[in-house]
Design a protein around this motif. Structure first.
Motif, mmCIF file in Angstrom:
data_model
loop_
_atom_site.group_PDB
_atom_site.id
_atom_site.type_symbol
_atom_site.label_atom_id
_atom_site.label_comp_id
_atom_site.label_asym_id
_atom_site.label_seq_id
_atom_site.Cartn_x
_atom_site.Cartn_y
_atom_site.Cartn_z
ATOM 1 N N ASP A 71 0.801 -1.222 0.000
ATOM 2 C CA ASP A 71 0.000 0.000 0.000
ATOM 3 C C ASP A 71 0.835 1.273 0.000
ATOM 4 O O ASP A 71 0.441 2.274 -0.577
ATOM 5 C CB ASP A 71 -0.987 -0.008 1.170
ATOM 6 C CG ASP A 71 -0.308 -0.069 2.529
ATOM 7 O OD1 ASP A 71 0.900 -0.341 2.602
ATOM 8 O OD2 ASP A 71 -1.005 0.136 3.543
ATOM 9 N N ARG A 117 -2.773 -1.579 -9.099
ATOM 10 C CA ARG A 117 -4.238 -1.607 -9.087
ATOM 11 C C ARG A 117 -4.692 -2.709 -10.030
ATOM 12 O O ARG A 117 -3.928 -3.156 -10.884
ATOM 13 C CB ARG A 117 -4.836 -0.262 -9.434
ATOM 14 C CG ARG A 117 -4.269 0.382 -10.663
ATOM 15 C CD ARG A 117 -4.473 1.906 -10.621
ATOM 16 N NE ARG A 117 -3.895 2.587 -11.727
ATOM 17 C CZ ARG A 117 -2.620 2.959 -11.815
ATOM 18 N NH1 ARG A 117 -1.781 2.692 -10.855
ATOM 19 N NH2 ARG A 117 -2.181 3.607 -12.881
ATOM 20 N N GLU A 118 -5.905 -3.123 -9.880
ATOM 21 C CA GLU A 118 -6.403 -4.243 -10.671
ATOM 22 C C GLU A 118 -6.672 -3.859 -12.121
ATOM 23 O O GLU A 118 -6.568 -4.701 -13.004
ATOM 24 C CB GLU A 118 -7.660 -4.828 -10.020
ATOM 25 C CG GLU A 118 -7.334 -5.489 -8.699
ATOM 26 C CD GLU A 118 -8.537 -6.114 -8.037
ATOM 27 O OE1 GLU A 118 -9.552 -6.377 -8.728
ATOM 28 O OE2 GLU A 118 -8.479 -6.365 -6.819
ATOM 29 N N TYR A 120 -5.929 -0.752 -15.184
ATOM 30 C CA TYR A 120 -5.131 0.421 -15.550
ATOM 31 C C TYR A 120 -5.782 1.185 -16.687
ATOM 32 O O TYR A 120 -6.415 0.698 -17.520
ATOM 33 C CB TYR A 120 -3.711 -0.007 -15.961
ATOM 34 C CG TYR A 120 -2.921 -0.499 -14.795
ATOM 35 C CD1 TYR A 120 -2.187 0.385 -14.024
ATOM 36 C CD2 TYR A 120 -2.925 -1.841 -14.425
ATOM 37 C CE1 TYR A 120 -1.460 -0.059 -12.938
ATOM 38 C CE2 TYR A 120 -2.207 -2.290 -13.350
ATOM 39 C CZ TYR A 120 -1.480 -1.406 -12.604
ATOM 40 O OH TYR A 120 -0.756 -1.824 -11.537
#
Length: 120
Positions: A71, A117-118, A120
């Motif tokens: 994170d 991130r899942e 883009y």
């Protein structure tokens, strides 16, 4: 029908599990979650259903690559460095993604990813 997967286990091949387990314990900042095969295999639960297994494999050690999305890359690198692990340079990749590669005692590459991130 799609394959249903309950857990993902990433395997890192090392030459000597005790030495490497100590390094991964410093990396993760906690003792192994499980030691299913003492002297051969140790594992850490790193997400809800994601595990990292460190296993002694004298034929394949040193060729593993492990990517871990975090994170806050800068904060995690400071924590890891404070635990005695040498961290590499941060690379600005693409679309806000930042990477930093670390090397375990056998030369396996552990890359921490910031900004993952899942989609883009």
């Amino acid at each position: 029908m799609a394959l249903t997967v309950d857990h993902v286990l990433a395997v890192v091949a090392v030459s000597e599990v005790e030495t490497s387990a100590a390094w991964y314990e410093r990396l993760f900042g906690v003792e192994p979650t499980n030691i299913p095969m003492p002297g051969i295999l140790v594992e850490w639960r790193v997400t809800g259903n994601g595990w990292v297994q460190v296993t002694e494999d004298r034929e394949r050690f040193g060729s593993s690559q492990l990517n871990l999305a975090v994170d806050d890359l800068d904060e995690k690198l400071r924590e890891i460095e404070a635990r005695g692990i040498i961290v590499g340079d941060i690379i600005e990749a693409n679309k806000g993604v930042r990477l930093c590669s670390l090397y375990d005692p056998d030369g396996n590459v552990v890359t921490l990813i910031g900004g993952f991130r899942e989609r883009y």
